[in-house]
Design a protein around this motif. Structure first.
Motif, PDB file in Angstrom:
ATOM      1  N   ARG A  23       0.833  -1.196   0.000  1.00 26.86           N
ATOM      2  CA  ARG A  23       0.000   0.000   0.000  1.00 26.86           C
ATOM      3  C   ARG A  23       0.882   1.266   0.000  1.00 26.86           C
ATOM      4  NH1 ARG A  23      -5.259  -0.698  -1.372  1.00 26.86           N
ATOM      5  NH2 ARG A  23      -6.376  -2.201  -0.063  1.00 26.86           N
ATOM      6  N   ALA A  24       0.239   2.396  -0.209  1.00 27.81           N
ATOM      7  CA  ALA A  24       0.953   3.666  -0.268  1.00 27.81           C
ATOM      8  C   ALA A  24       1.723   3.952   1.017  1.00 27.81           C
ATOM      9  CB  ALA A  24      -0.016   4.802  -0.566  1.00 27.81           C
ATOM     10  N   GLY A  25       1.170   3.585   2.156  1.00 24.73           N
ATOM     11  CA  GLY A  25       1.846   3.862   3.413  1.00 24.73           C
ATOM     12  C   GLY A  25       3.017   2.945   3.705  1.00 24.73           C
ATOM     13  N   GLY A  26       3.241   1.964   2.822  1.00 25.81           N
ATOM     14  CA  GLY A  26       4.312   1.003   3.029  1.00 25.81           C
ATOM     15  C   GLY A  26       3.836  -0.296   3.658  1.00 25.81           C
ATOM     16  N   THR A  27       2.521  -0.398   3.924  1.00 29.02           N
ATOM     17  CA  THR A  27       1.982  -1.640   4.479  1.00 29.02           C
ATOM     18  C   THR A  27       2.007  -2.733   3.416  1.00 29.02           C
ATOM     19  OG1 THR A  27       0.486  -0.389   5.897  1.00 29.02           O
ATOM     20  CG2 THR A  27      -0.027  -2.720   5.557  1.00 29.02           C
ATOM     21  N   VAL A  28       2.708  -3.829   3.716  1.00 30.73           N
ATOM     22  CA  VAL A  28       2.769  -4.959   2.787  1.00 30.73           C
ATOM     23  C   VAL A  28       1.539  -5.835   3.012  1.00 30.73           C
ATOM     24  CG1 VAL A  28       4.087  -6.980   2.063  1.00 30.73           C
ATOM     25  CG2 VAL A  28       5.282  -4.875   2.712  1.00 30.73           C
ATOM     26  N   LEU A  29       0.707  -5.953   1.995  1.00 34.36           N
ATOM     27  CA  LEU A  29      -0.529  -6.736   2.117  1.00 34.36           C
ATOM     28  C   LEU A  29      -0.286  -8.228   1.973  1.00 34.36           C
ATOM     29  CD1 LEU A  29      -3.100  -4.604   0.076  1.00 34.36           C
ATOM     30  CD2 LEU A  29      -2.616  -4.567   2.525  1.00 34.36           C
ATOM     31  N   GLY A  30       0.783  -8.581   1.268  1.00 33.25           N
ATOM     32  CA  GLY A  30       1.063 -10.002   1.089  1.00 33.25           C
ATOM     33  C   GLY A  30       2.331 -10.215   0.297  1.00 33.25           C
ATOM     34  N   PHE A 159      10.678   0.621  -2.879  1.00 35.07           N
ATOM     35  CA  PHE A 159      10.609   1.596  -3.977  1.00 35.07           C
ATOM     36  C   PHE A 159       9.157   1.826  -4.407  1.00 35.07           C
ATOM     37  CE2 PHE A 159      10.971   2.533  -8.643  1.00 35.07           C
ATOM     38  CZ  PHE A 159      11.507   3.810  -8.506  1.00 35.07           C
ATOM     39  N   ALA A 160       8.369   0.740  -4.449  1.00 31.47           N
ATOM     40  CA  ALA A 160       6.957   0.861  -4.840  1.00 31.47           C
ATOM     41  C   ALA A 160       6.176   1.691  -3.820  1.00 31.47           C
ATOM     42  CB  ALA A 160       6.328  -0.527  -4.992  1.00 31.47           C
ATOM     43  N   ALA A 161       6.538   1.584  -2.545  1.00 36.84           N
ATOM     44  CA  ALA A 161       5.908   2.426  -1.518  1.00 36.84           C
ATOM     45  C   ALA A 161       6.307   3.882  -1.716  1.00 36.84           C
ATOM     46  CB  ALA A 161       6.307   1.941  -0.124  1.00 36.84           C
ATOM     47  N   GLU A 162       7.576   4.112  -2.056  1.00 39.57           N
ATOM     48  CA  GLU A 162       8.067   5.471  -2.313  1.00 39.57           C
ATOM     49  C   GLU A 162       7.343   6.113  -3.490  1.00 39.57           C
ATOM     50  OE1 GLU A 162      10.439   8.980  -2.786  1.00 39.57           O
ATOM     51  OE2 GLU A 162      10.173   7.690  -1.036  1.00 39.57           O
ATOM     52  N   LEU A 163       7.094   5.343  -4.544  1.00 41.66           N
ATOM     53  CA  LEU A 163       6.387   5.887  -5.710  1.00 41.66           C
ATOM     54  C   LEU A 163       4.976   6.359  -5.338  1.00 41.66           C
ATOM     55  CD1 LEU A 163       7.347   3.287  -8.479  1.00 41.66           C
ATOM     56  CD2 LEU A 163       7.983   5.710  -8.456  1.00 41.66           C
ATOM     57  N   GLN A 164       4.381   5.692  -4.354  1.00 44.95           N
ATOM     58  CA  GLN A 164       3.006   6.027  -3.954  1.00 44.95           C
ATOM     59  C   GLN A 164       2.951   7.143  -2.926  1.00 44.95           C
ATOM     60  OE1 GLN A 164       0.356   2.290  -3.610  1.00 44.95           O
ATOM     61  NE2 GLN A 164       2.401   1.525  -3.251  1.00 44.95           N
TER      62      GLN A 164
END
Length: 271
Positions: A23-30, A159-164
């Motif tokens: 997720r955007a906040g850096g929470t890994v859903l899975g 990196f994906a969290a940073e993009l969001q």
């Protein structure tokens, strides 16, 4: 943590695969598979290289619209694959800004331009500007800024969290990177043929209404990201509020064209 949809990578005809959703906040859903395994990224290297170039821009080392690459081209042209450079050769095949000519050579010239402006070798600049601040300790670049990165799912999730939710860049800069540059430009999306338009941001491919495409049929038009010829991808769907990374060690081909979109649709349906 698990999303059942991520287990679909078990069915992919690849030796090794790993995936995660964040997720955007850096929470890994899975996550699924060996998320600490280092995979060659191929062109998923480009968003990392582009992010480093944008840090150089914010630091004042370069300007987006200053000359770079072939005559008449700018940093922006190189980032948006409109410099006119050929795919893998440092030769000009079109005037800047006219066609979306996907170019590894363009990203190599971008790397050279940033290195010259900052007086730091590009792979070292990438480490200082992006990898170290995000804690991407298993990621390295030894070679072309277009295609020679190596990383893990764990690192790319950062990196994906940073993009969001950008911390290294002003959110307005990242918004510009995910905005279509040179709207209406046609060109070939590697592996998926001619697209009109073939929309692209600054180092990020934008889905819009492209068909066929490597994301899902339910992916929003605002989705952006990149895939690599080493069987890798990273997408961000701002409407879904999530990003997905999937890395494999089998070259992109018909298997990926068939497997990736239903995988993405399953992930989006579950989150």
């Amino acid at each position: 943590m698990s999303l059942q949809s991520l287990a679909l990578i078990e069915n992919w005809p690849v030796p090794t695969a790993a995936a995660a959703v964040v997720r955007a906040g850096g929470t890994v859903l899975g996550t699924h598979g060996p998320t600490d395994h280092r995979f060659p990224l191929a062109s998923v290297t480009k968003p990392l290289a582009a992010y480093a170039a944008l840090v150089a821009y914010e630091e004042g080392a370069i300007e987006l619209d200053e000359p770079a690459g072939p005559p008449g081209a700018t940093v922006r042209h190189l980032l948006a694959h409109t410099s006119g450079l050929a795919f893998d050769e440092h030769r000009v095949t079109a005037p800047p800004g006219q066609r979306r000519l996907y170019s590894n050579a363009g990203f190599e010239q971008l790397g050279d331009h940033v290195a010259k402006a900052t007086e730091i070798p590009f792979m070292e600049y990438l480490r200082q500007a992006v990898l170290d601040p995000l804690g991407m300790t298993s990621t390295s670049l030894d070679g072309s800024p277009a295609k020679d990165g190596v990383s893990t799912v764990d690192d790319l999730v950062r990196f994906a969290a940073e993009l969001q939710a950008p911390r290294l860049l002003d959110p307005r800069t990242v918004a510009e990177a995910m905005t279509v540059q040179y709207p209406g430009t046609k060109g070939v999306l590697p592996g998926y043929g001619h697209q009109n338009p073939n929309d692209w941001g600054l180092g990020l491919e934008i889905r819009d209404s492209k068909s066929p495409h490597w994301t899902g049929s339910s992916s929003s038009p605002r989705s952006f990201g990149h895939f690599g010829q080493s069987g890798t991808f990273l997408w961000v769907d701002p409407v879904a509020g999530a990003a997905c990374v999937a890395l494999t060690d089998r070259a992109f081909g018909p298997w990926a064209v068939e497997a990736w979109p239903p995988f993405t649709d399953a992930v989006l349906a579950e989150i």
